[in-house]
Design an enzyme around this catalytic site. Structure first.
Site, short mmCIF file in Angstrom:
data_model
loop_
_atom_site.label_atom_id
_atom_site.label_comp_id
_atom_site.label_asym_id
_atom_site.label_seq_id
_atom_site.Cartn_x
_atom_site.Cartn_y
_atom_site.Cartn_z
CB CYS A 85 4.86 -2.45 3.24
SG CYS A 85 4.00 -1.26 2.25
NE ARG B 284 3.98 7.66 -0.60
CZ ARG B 284 3.21 7.36 0.43
NH1 ARG B 284 2.15 8.12 0.71
NH2 ARG B 284 3.47 6.31 1.20
CD GLN C 251 6.05 6.03 4.46
OE1 GLN C 251 6.67 5.08 4.02
NE2 GLN C 251 4.75 6.16 4.32
CG ASP D 12 6.75 2.42 7.08
OD1 ASP D 12 5.72 2.23 7.75
OD2 ASP D 12 6.82 2.21 5.86
CG HIS E 151 5.90 -3.03 7.74
ND1 HIS E 151 6.85 -2.15 7.29
CD2 HIS E 151 4.74 -2.69 7.14
CE1 HIS E 151 6.29 -1.31 6.42
NE2 HIS E 151 5.02 -1.61 6.31
CE LYS F 67 -6.43 4.58 6.33
NZ LYS F 67 -5.55 5.38 5.46
CG HIS G 284 1.20 -2.09 6.67
ND1 HIS G 284 1.97 -1.97 5.53
CD2 HIS G 284 0.45 -3.21 6.50
CE1 HIS G 284 1.70 -2.97 4.71
NE2 HIS G 284 0.77 -3.74 5.28
#
Length: 640
Positions: free
Chosen positions: A334, A363, A381, A383, A385, A465, A511
């Site tokens: 992000c 991670r 991910q 991912d 946005h 979320k 997100h």
């Protein structure tokens, strides 16, 4: 004179403070017999709990979801009592209820063996049959320390010392055995029933710290009755057969090794599967108007500090130091996407702006939590946005919900649970912004008529979320997708746009992840289908085989024809018996096996079999192409 409000809205007045068990008795003898605990103003309490003022009270019975946590916590206590009866001198430490079961950590010189587990479980059944009353007592702190120290329970003394001084120190006693515990618990050991089983022993450091002593952790499972236990054990057996780590090696998809803990080595067939999913998601991105981007793997510490991630996730980041600067390998995408948004002046006419990335992140997960693709240190991910105005927020969330459901259906998941996760205690942003975010997500869910649960305190640190949880073919649940509303991070990182009135405004940032982690989702797919992936996902969709060398040229010709049409087809021309080849590729879960002997060469056909062992007869090549094309285009989960 407390007035008790029951779940159906009815009220009962009592002349004096009343225990929960007496409230159950006042409602009816059947409920009194079935009662296990109570909820007083939403808090789970013992039946002996004294209600002294007006309250909302619900009686918890074996049918309630809350009963499982009670049963599992009591099973942990009964197990600890059994262990100390059988093995005097063993110290008990911590024993909580967990998902699907319970555990207790023990300090003991001798290791527990499988025979010990059998003996402990047998003694647990004896303790249940004794039907010992479970009694809550409040102890003076000094008395508690002295009592546990006198019987050699040094870990319990440490626990007592860590309990806040303004909190009552409660001890639960069952027969001669007792333990420090906040509770609540069942009224007696007999109410536990026989729906429990001990499963395994593992090592565990005291307080989870490798610098502390190693303890022995005994795991168990507990359910409402033997029927539920049997169903769970069957599910566990199925899960072991479907374990993606075992199937990943067996099907030649990926492997793990000690030189890269928590990081997969993808084999050629595994990469095909990976790319197929990635290509599918790219088609979704194009359909829904996303720009695919890519951001750097390593970013300066200052950016993570401004975004708020450093404060919360620093211990979970891989970091490095170079040229007198601190860097972190990105654990999420992000902040990088906001840097892309910030390139150039944005107008309200540019919004919504949808940025997507197959972002590789790292991670530093604890080694003890690593579990194949399901819990890894390196993963990708899916991912994205969305930057939008407040006025666009509802429409964007509604579209995202549709996108998530469509995607899951295509992968063969139709049983989907939703939850709305609200503000956690540790968070960024004002309460006003959190109010807006929570209201927006709730309104979107209600507008679509979707059922959802509420999870207080489970939101991300920057916003509330929606969580999407899939139920797989053997009934397990997997939380995958999320839609998160963020009013805070864009402002923290300097994102803005020029509104229609020429004022400078901070965009709302959504997100969203649908699969979550590509690796984890692939693991879920492998276990959901037990490795027998649908034709559209299978790394090898068909295997062409000859019976003798005479058919080899025809097999090669058929394979080329099918590959030229875009299908993933291989040829097996080895000098092996056809039965051996069929068995090998069946075990490899190849959807279709194409057998070609002299008859097929002469007629220009294929003898078709599927991986379930069915003989599908003789087909022309064009017929087989139509079959494959139909199943791929419709993304059918099963062979037809």
């Amino acid at each position: 004179m407390p007035q008790i409000t029951l779940p159906d809205g009815s009220r009962r007045d009592f002349d004096a403070p009343v225990r929960v068990q007496d409230i159950a008795a006042a409602i009816g003898p059947g409920l009194a017999r079935a009662a296990l605990a109570g909820r007083v103003d939403g808090r789970l309490v013992d039946l002996s709990y004294l209600v002294e003022q007006d309250a909302e009270v619900a009686i918890v019975t074996r049918k309630d979801e809350a009963a499982l946590e009670l049963l599992r916590h009591d099973a942990a206590h009964v197990m600890a009592q059994a262990v100390q009866e059988l093995y005097p001198g063993t110290q008990v430490t911590i024993g909580p209820a967990i998902e699907n079961g319970f555990y207790y950590d023990f300090a003991r010189t001798e290791p527990f063996t499988p025979d010990d587990l059998t003996a402990i479980e047998s003694r647990m059944h004896e303790i249940v049959k004794r039907d010992l009353p479970v009694v809550r007592e409040i102890w003076d702190r000094d008395h508690a320390r002295q009592t546990f120290a006198a019987i050699g329970e040094t870990y319990k003394v440490e626990i007592i010392d860590e309990i806040p001084t303004d909190e009552p120190l409660s001890v639960y006693r069952q027969g001669d055995w007792f333990d420090v515990c906040r509770g609540p618990h069942l009224p007696s050991t007999g109410r536990l029933g026989d729906g429990f089983k001990l499963t395994r022993v593992a090592g565990a450091y005291w307080r989870g710290d490798a610098r502390n002593a190693m303890l022995q952790r005994i795991y168990g499972t507990a359910w409402r009755d033997r029927k539920e236990l049997a169903a769970w054990l069957h599910q566990l057996e199925e899960a072991e057969k479907r374990d993606h780590r075992r199937l990943g090696r067996k099907l030649d998809l990926f492997h793990f090794q000690d030189e890269a803990p928590g990081m997969a080595f993808w084999h050629e067939k595994g990469r095909r599967l990976y790319r197929q999913i990635e290509q599918y998601m790219r088609s979704r991105l194009e359909q829904y108007g996303y720009q695919e981007v890519e951001t750097p793997q390593v970013l300066d510490r200052s950016l993570w500090e401004r975004s708020g991630h450093w404060e919360k996730f620093a211990a979970d980041m891989f970091t490095t130091h170079l040229d007198d600067r601190d860097y972190a390998i990105k654990p999420m995408n992000c902040p990088g996407h906001i840097q892309l948004y910030n390139q150039g002046l944005r107008s309200y006419r540019d919004l919504p702006l949808r940025l997507a990335e197959f972002g590789v992140v790292h991670r530093n997960e604890p080694s003890g939590t690593l579990h194949g693709l399901m819990r890894a240190r390196r993963f990708t991910q899916d991912d994205a946005h969305v930057f939008c105005t407040e006025e666009q927020l509802q429409g964007e969330v509604a579209t995202l919900i549709e996108m998530v459901f469509e995607t899951y259906r295509d992968f063969g998941f139709n049983d989907i649970e939703l939850a709305l996760s609200l503000r956690p205690q540790q968070r960024v942003g004002s309460d006003d912004l959190w109010d807006k975010g929570e209201a927006a997500l709730e309104e979107s869910l209600r507008a679509k008529g979707l059922d959802f649960s509420i999870k207080p305190g489970e939101g991300a640190f920057y916003g509330p979320k929606i969580e999407f949880t899939l139920r797989d073919s053997i009934g397990r649940t997997w939380q995958c997708g999320t839609i998160q509303v963020d009013f805070s991070m864009p402002g923290r990182l300097g994102a803005h746009y020029i509104a229609e009135d020429n004022s400078k405004q901070v965009p709302v940032m959504i997100h969203r992840a649908i699969l979550g982690s590509m690796e984890r989702f692939i693991g879920i797919l492998i276990e959901h289908y037990a490795g027998a992936l649908p034709v559209w996902l299978a790394p090898v969709q068909a295997m062409a085989m000859n019976i003798t060398d005479r058919q080899a040229p025809y097999v090669e010709q058929v394979t080329k024809t099918l590959r030229d049409k875009g299908f993933r087809v291989h040829a097996d021309l080895r000098n092996e018996k056809i039965g051996y080849k069929i068995r090998e590729h069946t075990l490899q879960k190849v959807p279709y096996l194409l057998v070609m002997g002299d008859r097929e060469v002469d007629s220009g056909t294929l003898a078709l079999r599927d991986r379930d062992g069915r003989d599908l007869g003789s087909l022309g090549i064009d017929e087989f192409v139509d079959r494959l094309h139909d199943q791929v285009s419709r993304r059918t989960p099963l062979l037809e």
